[in-house]
Design an enzyme around this catalytic site. Structure first.
Site, mmCIF file in Angstrom:
data_model
loop_
_atom_site.group_PDB
_atom_site.id
_atom_site.type_symbol
_atom_site.label_atom_id
_atom_site.label_comp_id
_atom_site.label_asym_id
_atom_site.label_seq_id
_atom_site.Cartn_x
_atom_site.Cartn_y
_atom_site.Cartn_z
ATOM 1 N N HIS A 172 0.825 -1.212 0.000
ATOM 2 C CA HIS A 172 0.000 0.000 0.000
ATOM 3 C C HIS A 172 0.858 1.261 0.000
ATOM 4 O O HIS A 172 0.368 2.316 0.355
ATOM 5 C CB HIS A 172 -0.912 0.011 1.239
ATOM 6 N N HIS A 173 2.138 1.131 -0.396
ATOM 7 C CA HIS A 173 2.985 2.330 -0.345
ATOM 8 C C HIS A 173 2.540 3.366 -1.363
ATOM 9 O O HIS A 173 2.889 4.533 -1.261
ATOM 10 C CB HIS A 173 4.470 1.977 -0.518
ATOM 11 N N LYS A 211 -2.417 -2.512 -7.978
ATOM 12 C CA LYS A 211 -2.695 -2.917 -9.368
ATOM 13 C C LYS A 211 -2.171 -4.311 -9.635
ATOM 14 O O LYS A 211 -1.063 -4.660 -9.218
ATOM 15 C CB LYS A 211 -1.989 -1.924 -10.294
ATOM 16 N N LYS A 223 7.578 -4.705 -10.061
ATOM 17 C CA LYS A 223 7.486 -4.335 -11.482
ATOM 18 C C LYS A 223 7.039 -2.879 -11.637
ATOM 19 O O LYS A 223 7.646 -2.105 -12.375
ATOM 20 C CB LYS A 223 6.480 -5.282 -12.163
ATOM 21 N N LYS A 235 -2.698 -8.825 -6.839
ATOM 22 C CA LYS A 235 -3.029 -9.889 -7.796
ATOM 23 C C LYS A 235 -4.294 -10.575 -7.316
ATOM 24 O O LYS A 235 -4.554 -10.632 -6.106
ATOM 25 C CB LYS A 235 -1.893 -10.918 -7.862
ATOM 26 N N SER A 291 -1.646 -0.066 -18.971
ATOM 27 C CA SER A 291 -2.794 -0.087 -18.047
ATOM 28 C C SER A 291 -2.848 1.212 -17.246
ATOM 29 O O SER A 291 -3.925 1.756 -16.986
ATOM 30 C CB SER A 291 -2.656 -1.237 -17.048
#
Ligand code: NAD
Length: 472
Positions: A65-66, A71, A95, A107, A363
């Site tokens: 949550h930084h 995503k 990534k 994920k 995205s």
């Protein structure tokens, strides 16, 4: 318990993290915080299939949550389990950090074989999964933004956005709750080819580095480079296309049924059409068939692009790889044993974690489009064309010369959505490549580019945590 059941994908990600963390100076507590998954949602929900109630098992993991939102894709596969989803969520954090996409990693997954369900059943499962995420506040344009992954695509993303919007009426930015949507539902142009194009941009940047090419015994640039691509799916096809268009020679292509070779170069689209027509990549006019598909990985070439599956280059065949550069377009195509072999023999392995980040980068552009409620290029296209036309007119008048039609069309062209998306991706991949290479140059004891990429990710996430401060 067998070795197979004790293997943990998440643990192997932790090991790679620890290996790289040694090259940083961050506080051990902070490093521990970065490694852990921040929130884990495991759910079971009932869905009626063929008049029977089926209990569906599903997950969503928010690794970090930084940055907000989180995503990461949603995977539909019978193999989906918590360990795998946690590992993939962690990889998303790293990534995104490497390519400077300001998201935390996440994920999701549903443990089903999508091939065993009708489209109607899949729609019910997807909509119910979305409703569960909404109930637990695990989805939203500022919270957590899923995307397609193995077994899901545009269709599922359209169901997700529609379900979300119906449960959150009036939420103005609702379209940004998921990416990878069809264009008509708020998707962005240029996403389909994004990963292959990102692979090309990343490798091209490496090939433009004089010192790196010297070390590999190669000339600077991609022109004339001999490229082998494994997998003619979305990523492999587009990687091959962009290399060929830039002047490289794609000398071999491999699919699961076999591989073909032509020293003069292959055209990926002609091969793709041939495969569509005949059902096989083999017997392509002018090319030689290779005895085994995996022989392509061992060909003499400059750049090898595995773009199919994981673990295809391992302790077994890595000693026979003759490429100077291996570009990991697929996820996890090289095992740690292959990595060691490459380091020993000076083969440069450009790691998956950043090289195939084109999808998540685009995205990010889709999410920005959704928040701004305007198509890229809509405001500036006509303005740029008018301005370019005016400048060109002045130059022609003053010089008394006229440019060719081809040049005129190029100069006049105002940016459309796809142009801007490609350009943003190019900038992203060039910057990330340079940052990773700089880290490696600054610390030559770092064994490989993968570890340098991890160091880049750790530094960025740690810095972000540090600046946020930790709650007392
Ligand atoms: P895809 O299904 O479109 O293509 C994979 C291709 O590999 C298929 O054509 C398949 O027939 C072929 N293949 C399978 N086994 C093979 C073998 N043994 N030898 C040679 N070819 C074989 O999938 P994709 O979207 O192109 O993804 C490929 C890889 O890239 C995966 O590892 C995926 O996780 C990774 N990736 C994809 C994206 C994306 O945007 N699609 C993004 C990041 C990473």
């Amino acid at each position: 318990m067998s070795a197979e059941t004790t293997y943990s994908f998440f643990h192997s990600v932790e090991q790679s993290f620890d290996k790289a963390a040694k090259f940083t100076t961050w506080d051990s507590g902070l490093l521990e915080q970065i490694k852990q998954c921040n929130s884990v949602l495991r759910m079971h929900f009932p869905v009626k299939v063929n008049d029977k109630i089926e209990v569906i098992k599903a997950y969503r993991v928010q690794h970090s949550h930084h940055k907000a939102p989180c995503k990461g894709g949603i995977r539909y596969s019978p193999e989906v389990n918590l360990d795998e989803v946690m590992a993939l969520a962690a990889l998303m954090t790293f990534k995104c950090a490497i390519v400077n996409v300001p998201f935390g990693g996440a994920k999701g997954g549903i443990t089903i074989d999508p091939k065993k369900y009708t489209a109607y059943d899949l729609e019910k499962i997807t909509r119910r999964y979305t409703a569960e995420l909404v109930k637990k506040n695990f989805i939203g344009p500022g919270i957590d933004v899923p995307a397609p992954d193995y077994g899901t695509g545009e269709r599922e993303m359209a169901w997700i956005v529609d379900t979300y919007q119906s449960l959150k009426p009036g939420e103005i930015d609702a379209a940004g709750c998921v990416t990878g949507k069809p264009i008509t539902q708020g998707g962005v142009r240029g996403r389909k080819e994004a990963t292959g194009l990102g692979v090309f941009f990343g490798i091209r940047e490496v090939c433009n580095m004089e010192d790196v090419m010297k070390k590999q015994g190669l000339t600077v640039g991609v022109v004339g480079k001999r490229v082998v691509v494994q997998g003619l799916g979305n990523v492999g096809y587009h990687s091959a296309k962009f290399f060929r268009e830039a002047g490289s020679k794609v000398i071999a292509l491999a699919e699961y049924e076999g591989a073909i070779f032509n020293e003069d170069g292959l055209n990926e689209d002609e091969v793709f059409q041939h495969r569509k027509k005949t059902g096989s990549i083999l017997n392509f006019p002018g090319a030689t068939n290779l005895a085994k598909s995996s022989d392509a990985l061992e060909l003499e070439c400059d750049i090898l692009i595995p773009a199919a599956l994981e673990n295809v280059i391992n302790g077994d065949n890595a000693p026979r790889v003759k490429a100077k550069i291996v570009g990991e377009a697929a996820n996890g195509p090289c095992t740690p044993e292959a990595d060691e072999e490459f380091t020993r023999r000076g083969i440069l392995c450009v790691p998956d974690m950043y090289l195939n980040a084109g999808g998540v980068t685009v995205s990010y552009f889709e999410w920005l489009k959704n928040l701004s409620h305007v198509r890229y290029g809509r405001l500036e296209k006509r303005f740029a064309e008018n301005l370019n036309g005016h400048i060109l007119g002045q130059i022609e008048e003053l010089s008394g010369k006229t440019v060719s039609k081809k040049e005129r069309d190029f100069i006049m062209h105002g940016p459309e959505e796809q142009d801007l998306v490609h350009s943003g991706l190019e900038e992203t991949m060039i910057t990330a490549t340079r940052e990773i290479m700089q880290i490696w140059k600054d610390n030559p004891t770092i064994p490989d580019m993968r570890t340098a990429a991890y160091v880049s990710a750790i530094n960025k996430v740690a810095q972000s945590y540090n600046e946020l401060g930790i709650f007392p």
